[in-house]
Design a protein around this motif. Structure first.
Motif, short mmCIF file in Angstrom:
data_model
loop_
_atom_site.label_atom_id
_atom_site.label_comp_id
_atom_site.label_asym_id
_atom_site.label_seq_id
_atom_site.Cartn_x
_atom_site.Cartn_y
_atom_site.Cartn_z
N LEU A 43 39.55 24.37 20.08
CA LEU A 43 39.40 25.71 19.49
C LEU A 43 37.97 25.92 19.00
O LEU A 43 37.41 27.01 19.14
N LEU A 58 43.71 30.19 12.68
CA LEU A 58 43.98 30.32 14.11
C LEU A 58 44.75 29.11 14.63
O LEU A 58 45.71 29.25 15.39
N GLU A 61 48.34 29.34 13.48
CA GLU A 61 49.06 30.38 14.22
C GLU A 61 49.44 29.89 15.62
O GLU A 61 50.55 30.12 16.09
N ARG A 62 48.52 29.21 16.26
CA ARG A 62 48.80 28.72 17.62
C ARG A 62 49.82 27.59 17.61
O ARG A 62 50.65 27.48 18.51
N LYS A 65 53.28 29.00 17.37
CA LYS A 65 53.80 29.50 18.64
C LYS A 65 54.42 28.38 19.47
O LYS A 65 55.30 28.62 20.29
N CYS A 66 53.95 27.16 19.27
CA CYS A 66 54.45 26.02 20.05
C CYS A 66 55.68 25.37 19.42
O CYS A 66 56.33 24.54 20.04
#
Length: 71
Positions: A43, A58, A61-62, A65-66
């Motif tokens: 990142l 960030l 947040e990512r 999602k996983c």
């Protein structure tokens, strides 16, 4: 059927079987830390100008999602 050849899988599994439960748990923590470091570094390369707090946000947040929500 798994098309990928894994010539060292047996050796890897034998190594895991010889480890104590504590050693396997510690190894899993090491691998998790390593994976997160790689993810963070990726990142950082993609967003080199992002402030540190924004980068952390960030990343979280990512990771969210996983997350497997099947539990």
């Amino acid at each position: 059927m798994d098309p990928k050849q894994r010539p060292n899988l047996g050796r890897y599994l034998d190594t895991l079987r010889k480890m104590t439960p504590e050693a396997r748990l510690l190894k899993s923590f090491d691998l998790t830390k390593f994976a997160r470091t790689l993810f963070r570094d990726g990142l950082r390369r993609r967003f080199p100008d992002l402030a540190e707090d924004k980068l952390k946000q960030l990343m979280l947040e990512r990771l969210e999602k996983c997350h497997n929500r099947n539990y």
